[in-house]
Scaffold this active site. Structure first.
Site, short mmCIF file in Angstrom:
data_model
loop_
_atom_site.label_atom_id
_atom_site.label_comp_id
_atom_site.label_asym_id
_atom_site.label_seq_id
_atom_site.Cartn_x
_atom_site.Cartn_y
_atom_site.Cartn_z
N SER A 30 0.64 1.91 -4.91
CA SER A 30 1.14 0.86 -5.55
C SER A 30 0.92 0.55 -7.05
O SER A 30 1.54 -0.04 -7.78
CB SER A 30 0.71 -0.69 -4.64
OG SER A 30 -0.43 -0.43 -4.33
N CYS A 81 0.81 -1.31 -0.03
CA CYS A 81 -0.01 -0.19 -0.02
C CYS A 81 0.97 1.13 -0.03
O CYS A 81 1.56 1.54 1.01
CB CYS A 81 -0.90 -0.01 1.28
SG CYS A 81 -1.62 1.60 1.04
O1 LIG Z 1 -1.62 3.37 -2.06
C1 LIG Z 1 -2.12 2.16 -2.53
O2 LIG Z 1 -1.04 1.56 -2.68
C2 LIG Z 1 -3.20 1.57 -1.60
N1 LIG Z 1 -4.15 2.53 -1.56
C3 LIG Z 1 -5.61 1.75 -1.16
C4 LIG Z 1 -5.35 0.58 -2.10
C5 LIG Z 1 -3.76 0.50 -2.16
O3 LIG Z 1 -3.38 -0.58 -1.47
#
Ligand SMILES: O=C(O)[C@H]1NCC[C@@H]1O
Length: 381
Positions: A299, A105
């Site tokens: 991600s 994340c």
């Molecule tokens: O920024 C991210 O990577 C995350 N935000 C919620 C879903 C992903 O895991």
């Protein structure tokens, strides 16, 4: 002593969990700081399995109503993992959401970058004082052991506290593409209205890994020609229906989600609906059980940069601005993704963004509470 503390004293059955809440481009991270039980297992992935099997009630309690909400996201700190023991990482983390425990994340990593520098409580972060700080650049380095591997953070630090005015950056695990321009047939039983209206039964997607597997698809391919921003009357519920259907078709195709070393990472986490903008890319990310990421999804930025390099749209050293439908409304609130280096395992991507504190809380469950794990409600649109 306040009313709450008195209550706790009178009711020893109440277990308190302390959290610090932050947001990154609007996406929440509830950092579990104290009160979470020790997890069995010698590796972080074993601990992740143990958390899922034995303590999922705690995730549910913290993520769902009435203590959380349907779009809550969490980070459970692990002080002891195989890589903190070997000296390759400073602290470990499990990420969690409305359905379970994700493998990577970016938005929570950016929030943790600030929080872990700012905490000086060695019970929370025992290796806090071992971090490398460069006086000349004012950057503190932090190695976070996430389920997908070690993520390297750099945080501007001023008098031993994070500098809220500066971007937090991290170098992710190697990212790679597993399928380009994949034609996916959509069987009539799961076709959504906009696809039927467009008289189509096939969509083209790309699959890429950025610590988790993403299917990247344009709004147009899904039958929404106006895109995720203008939408032209299309509701978010329609995007939800389309992405849920696409995920149900892609998920069983295990060969698309192959990881070189770790079977626990081999699943489709999210469908990201993408659209190009004048400055970069916009996305609407449905992840886990159709949770919507308010941030540009760090991600997925890793996955998208890997795809852009493969398509020759970005070269090593070049970067791009990534926005979500929320971050777009606030200047300077998106993420930047930069292609740093090609390795034999994949592309190393740098992701930069900003996180802010929103509060802290102590959560309890009283002995006679009839809904100790909280609940979710599906309200009509
Ligand atoms: O920024 C991210 O990577 C995350 N935000 C919620 C879903 C992903 O895991």
């Amino acid at each position: 002593m306040d009313v709450f503390e008195t209550l706790l004293e009178q009711n020893p059955a109440t277990r308190t969990i302390k959290v610090v809440d932050m947001h990154t481009s609007g996406e929440p991270t509830r950092i579990v700081v104290k009160g979470y039980p020790e997890l069995e297992g010698s590796t972080l992935l074993e601990k992740r399995r143990y958390a899922r099997e034995k303590h999922d009630d705690i995730r549910q309690r913290l993520m769902r109503e009435p203590r959380g909400h349907g779009e809550m996201y969490g980070a459970i700190l692990l002080r002891d993992t195989e890589l903190t023991r070997s000296g390759e990482a400073d602290i470990g983390v499990l990420f969690c959401h409305n359905e379970g425990y994700s493998t990577m994340c970016g938005h929570a990593t950016i929030a943790l970058g600030r929080f872990l520098i700012d905490t000086h409580d060695l019970d929370v972060f025992p290796r806090r004082n071992n971090l490398k700080h460069d006086e000349e650049t004012s950057l503190t380095e932090l190695r976070l052991h996430a389920p997908c591997g070690v993520v390297h953070l750099s945080v501007y630090t001023d008098d031993s506290h994070s500098d809220a005015t500066r971007l937090v950056s991290f170098l992710g695990v190697p990212s790679f593409v597993t399928a380009r321009d994949l034609q996916v047939d959509i069987p009539p039983a799961v076709q959504w209205k906009r696809l039927r209206d467009a008289q189509r039964n096939r969509v083209t997607v790309d699959i890429a890994y950025g610590g988790a597997f993403y299917a990247l698809v344009s709004a147009k391919e899904l039958g929404f020609p106006a895109g995720v921003r203008a939408r032209d009357g299309a509701t978010v519920a329609e995007f939800d229906e389309a992405t849920a259907a696409l995920k149900s078709i892609l998920s069983p195709r295990k060969g698309l989600f192959g990881h070189p070393t770790e079977p626990d990472l081999e699943y489709l986490y999210s469908i990201m609906v993408v659209e190009e903008t004048l400055k970069g890319e916009l996305g609407l990310c449905f992840f886990a059980d159709q949770q919507i990421d308010r941030s540009p999804c760090g991600s997925c930025v890793m996955a998208r940069v890997a795809l852009a390099v493969e398509r020759d749209r970005l070269k090593i050293g070049e970067g791009c601005e990534y926005e979500s439908v929320v971050s777009l409304l606030y200047e300077g609130n998106g993420f930047r993704g930069t292609a740093i280096e090609k390795t034999s395992e994949g592309l190393i991507v740098k992701v930069e963004g900003r996180a802010f504190y929103t509060g802290s809380a102590s959560f309890v469950v009283e002995e006679h509470d009839v809904m100790p794990s909280g609940f979710t409600v599906a309200l009509p649109n």
